[in-house]
Design a protein around this motif. Structure first.
Motif, short mmCIF file in Angstrom:
data_model
loop_
_atom_site.label_atom_id
_atom_site.label_comp_id
_atom_site.label_asym_id
_atom_site.label_seq_id
_atom_site.Cartn_x
_atom_site.Cartn_y
_atom_site.Cartn_z
N LYS A 292 -17.60 -44.56 45.24
CA LYS A 292 -17.27 -43.26 45.81
C LYS A 292 -17.63 -42.11 44.87
CE LYS A 292 -15.52 -45.18 49.50
NZ LYS A 292 -16.27 -45.18 50.75
N GLY A 293 -18.73 -42.25 44.17
CA GLY A 293 -19.22 -41.15 43.34
C GLY A 293 -18.21 -40.71 42.30
N ARG A 294 -17.89 -39.42 42.32
CA ARG A 294 -16.99 -38.86 41.32
C ARG A 294 -15.58 -39.43 41.37
NH1 ARG A 294 -17.66 -32.71 42.84
NH2 ARG A 294 -17.79 -33.72 44.88
N PHE A 295 -15.23 -40.10 42.47
CA PHE A 295 -13.88 -40.64 42.61
C PHE A 295 -13.84 -42.16 42.42
CE2 PHE A 295 -13.20 -36.48 44.19
CZ PHE A 295 -11.84 -36.21 44.01
N SER A 296 -14.93 -42.71 41.90
CA SER A 296 -14.96 -44.17 41.67
C SER A 296 -13.87 -44.62 40.71
CB SER A 296 -16.34 -44.58 41.14
OG SER A 296 -17.33 -44.37 42.13
N ASP A 297 -13.63 -43.85 39.65
CA ASP A 297 -12.58 -44.22 38.69
C ASP A 297 -11.21 -44.25 39.35
OD1 ASP A 297 -14.42 -44.52 36.69
OD2 ASP A 297 -14.07 -42.57 35.77
N LEU A 298 -10.94 -43.25 40.18
CA LEU A 298 -9.65 -43.21 40.88
C LEU A 298 -9.50 -44.43 41.78
CD1 LEU A 298 -7.03 -41.80 41.79
CD2 LEU A 298 -8.40 -40.61 43.52
N LEU A 299 -10.56 -44.77 42.53
CA LEU A 299 -10.49 -45.92 43.44
C LEU A 299 -10.27 -47.22 42.69
CD1 LEU A 299 -10.94 -45.92 46.63
CD2 LEU A 299 -11.45 -43.81 45.46
N SER A 300 -10.82 -47.32 41.47
CA SER A 300 -10.65 -48.55 40.69
C SER A 300 -9.21 -48.75 40.24
CB SER A 300 -11.58 -48.54 39.47
OG SER A 300 -11.17 -47.55 38.53
#
Length: 342
Positions: A292-300
């Motif tokens: 999810k682009g810039r929100f990949s870290d949050l999703l992880s």
């Protein structure tokens, strides 16, 4: 003894159950399943169940696959209209509840045991909003909103929102379904019939041998056959179809996580996920989920789990039917609209 009548009304199957009260959650005492296509309406199933088991419930709630508006539901994948008033007359109760099936599933999530779940991503455990996504005959999505003190179920019809391709192959798939169906909802691909649709797209566009077993199978059995052939490694088209299917599952689960800011976790429910768990655990779901682009870290950071309990929606319906519990020390304290206080 308080008897709770609960139901899970799906496009393929209807399950009715009788629960009794227990310390941590209602306990299922009787359960019966019926093929939806064998009955003209839900009331016919209910009357048969009551006759077969000779019970008089104290309260009742039915989880139904479709939007519930003013106590009435026009089911999405069946030609049925279900109304609370008519059910009250059959059951002899002053009040019967209808609730969206995914909202019911979400209600039960905090009460599931660890043995009823498989973890795909441990993430960071937080008390926050929970998201539930379930692929089966159709696609359902719901939220269990955390307001800082209690949970509130929010039903959605997110499965009928537009499908967003994430790569060129999926864009071609979108075009293929667009020609066939017009509006391409996520459900058109992320469901049992959707898996067949993906397979048929690949069959028309790939230079691979078709799966003879799938071609000779009745339409309602094709999703299971395609999935089985894929997991047994017997057909390349089926394997590719299931790969695309689980990638779409992960991507849409990630979309739900972003839309609902589900820091409390995402749960894959429904009939398909447990049956293809081997394929889901390979990593495609989580790769698509967190891409999810810039929100990949949050999703992880968001826990992702598969629900194994087939009666989760039934349990949620039983929970929803309970009257308010006055003692605030009890694990469940309800007020309509429903609240869960933990």
């Amino acid at each position: 003894m308080t008897l709770i009548l609960a139901g899970d009304i799906g496009g393929t199957k209807v399950t009715l159950g009788v629960f009794g009260l227990d310390v941590k959650r209602p306990r299922l005492r009787i359960a019966e399943g019926y093929a939806s296509k064998d009955f003209p309406d839900f009331e016919s199933i209910l009357v048969r169940f009551l006759s077969d088991h000779a019970i008089r419930p104290d309260c009742a709630c039915f989880a139904v696959a479709g939007p519930v508006l003013a106590g009435k539901c026009h089911t999405t994948n069946l030609p049925w209209v279900i109304e609370e008033k008519r059910l009250c007359n059959i059951l002899g109760l002053d009040k019967v509840w209808l609730i969206n099936d995914l909202a019911a599933t979400a209600l039960a999530v905090p009460l599931l045991k660890s043995s009823e779940l498989v973890t795909l991503n441990k993430g960071i455990r937080r008390k926050g909003t929970i998201g539930v996504i379930a692929a089966g005959t159709g696609l359902g999505e719901a939220l269990l909103f955390w307001d800082g003190d209690s949970y509130h179920p929010i039903s959605t019809e997110g499965g009928h929102a537009g499908f967003a391709p994430t790569n060129l192959l999926e864009a071609e798939l979108w075009r293929h379904v667009r020609k066939e169906r017009g509006h391409v909802s996520v459900e058109r691909l992320l469901s049992g019939p959707g898996l067949v649709r993906i397979y048929e797209f690949l069959r028309a566009n790939e230079q691979e041998p078709e799966a003879a077993e799938a071609e000779q199978t009745p339409d309602n059995e094709k999703p299971a056959v395609i999935a089985e052939l894929a997991m047994k490694g017997k057909n390349t088209l089926c394997k590719k179809a299931l790969d695309i299917f689980v990638s779409i599952y992960g991507a849409e689960a990630g979309n739900l996580a972003l839309r609902g800011m589900t820091t409390g976790g995402i749960y894959l429910a429904g009939g398909i996920a447990p049956k293809i768990l081997k394929w889901i655990e390979k990593g495609r779901v989580m790769k698509a989920f967190s891409d999810k682009g810039r929100f990949s870290d949050l999703l992880s950071q968001i826990p992702v789990k598969v629900i194994l309990n087939k009666e989760t929606a039934l349990l949620g319906a039983a929970i929803y039917s309970l009257p308010p519990i006055p003692d605030p020390r009890t694990p469940l304290c309800f007020d309509k609209p429903q609240e869960l206080c933990y």
